[in-house]
Design an enzyme around this catalytic site. Structure first.
Site, PDB file in Angstrom:
ATOM      1  N   PRO A   2       0.810  -1.212   0.000  1.00  0.00           N
ATOM      2  CA  PRO A   2       0.000   0.000   0.000  1.00  0.00           C
ATOM      3  C   PRO A   2       0.845   1.266   0.000  1.00  0.00           C
ATOM      4  O   PRO A   2       1.681   1.469   0.875  1.00  0.00           O
ATOM      5  CB  PRO A   2      -0.837  -0.113   1.277  1.00  0.00           C
ATOM      6  CG  PRO A   2      -0.201  -1.154   2.101  1.00  0.00           C
ATOM      7  CD  PRO A   2       0.640  -1.999   1.222  1.00  0.00           C
ATOM      8  N   GLU A   3       0.651   2.092  -1.000  1.00  0.00           N
ATOM      9  CA  GLU A   3       1.248   3.420  -1.066  1.00  0.00           C
ATOM     10  C   GLU A   3       0.081   4.422  -1.021  1.00  0.00           C
ATOM     11  O   GLU A   3      -1.042   4.026  -0.742  1.00  0.00           O
ATOM     12  CB  GLU A   3       2.097   3.561  -2.338  1.00  0.00           C
ATOM     13  CG  GLU A   3       3.176   2.476  -2.425  1.00  0.00           C
ATOM     14  CD  GLU A   3       4.056   2.562  -3.663  1.00  0.00           C
ATOM     15  OE1 GLU A   3       4.273   3.675  -4.170  1.00  0.00           O
ATOM     16  OE2 GLU A   3       4.528   1.506  -4.119  1.00  0.00           O
TER      17      GLU A   3
END
Length: 282
Positions: A2-3
DNA sequence: AGTGACGCCTGGGAGC
DNA sequence: TGCTCCCAGGCGTCAC
């Protein structure tokens, strides 16, 4: 992985799913998931029980839920964390570590994390962010992000430009995937020294970073597998839009040269050998 | 002070 | 088939 786009997608789901609701019960199944709450799991639960969630906020890849107590339930998804809003009777996930039930008896909040790099903790809230997150820079989609300050800060650094993009104290929200995509769009090799980039080059890179993050938010993020899904369990669609990341050997969409993979900080960088030539040695 | 290396984790896949 | 090894990688901590 997750960014920013994935975390923002989760934030939107939390805003829809838990804002305005009061916590009734908290259970911690895996102490590692609350290891950053130094007072322990019981204290963690005690600070949540009976409290109302006011909203869902984000700074970079961190999320927090301000509470009516003045605290904030804060979390980082790490590599594989998920915050899911699901019916109370839905099957228990294999790596379910923390559950929050609500007084209204509706859907519950679950923290699921296979690799346990992520975690939750309760900390004092603050303006604009909890003090815990004071070291995290604004992200390029934040209206208050200061472009020129970023340009000057990058050029003062003595490192490679990809390392600078990944430094959350300089600009937040960018991880390995979107760093490679922004560099591909800007036609820069990640090892280019920051102190030799021109101001226009840094501005271009920032503009491309902003574009790729924004496009990915609209696609609901990038999902390679079941490890990243929104709070409602939905996969993101941005993977099909990646030009470099994970595409070793495939033709560069711009020039056709096969995308190369290089070792970088115990992971991989993907780039086009023709559009993103390696910098010459100093 | 800025920079970079290290350790934390598990599951999936490759190779033998 | 089953074992071992490698890889994914964000971030806090620490050494230089």
């Amino acid at each position: 992985m997750p960014e920013l786009p994935e975390v923002e997608t989760v934030r939107l789901g939390l805003q829809r799913g838990v804002a305005g609701r009061s916590v009734a019960e908290v259970s911690v199944g895996h102490p590692r998931s609350v290891r950053r709450h130094t007072a322990g799991a019981d204290d963690f639960a005690g600070r949540l029980r009976g409290r109302t969630v006011l909203s869902a906020q984000r700074r970079g890849k961190y999320l927090w839920l301000p509470l009516d107590s003045g605290d904030a339930l804060t979390g980082h998804l790490g590599m594989s964390g998920q915050l899911l809003v699901v019916p109370v009777d839905s099957p228990l996930q294999k790596h379910l570590h923390v559950r929050l039930r609500f007084a209204d008896g509706g859907r519950e909040l679950r923290f699921v994390d296979q690799r346990t790099f992520g975690g939750l903790l309760v900390v004092p809230d603050g303006d604009p962010v909890p003090p815990l997150l004071a070291h995290i820079a604004r992200d390029p989609l934040d209206p208050e992000f200061d472009d020129e300050r970023f340009v000057e800060a990058v050029r003062r650094r003595r490192t490679g430009v990809k390392r600078a993009l990944l430094d959350q104290t300089l600009v937040s929200g960018i991880g390995n995937i979107y760093a490679d995509e922004a560099l591909w769009r800007a036609q820069l090799h990640g090892e280019r020294p920051t102190d030799r980039l021109t101001r226009p080059a840094v501005r271009r890179l920032l503009a491309h970073s902003r574009d790729v993050l924004s496009e990915a938010v609209h696609a609901g993020g990038t999902s390679f597998d079941a490890l990243y899904v929104s709070a409602e369990g939905v996969s993101g669609l941005f993977e099909r839009s990646l030009n470099a990341y994970g595409r070793e050997g495939e033709p560069c969409p711009r020039c056709g040269a096969p995308v190369r993979r290089q070792a970088f900080m115990n992971r991989s960088s993907f780039s086009c050998p023709r559009c993103q030539p390696r910098p010459r040695a100093a």
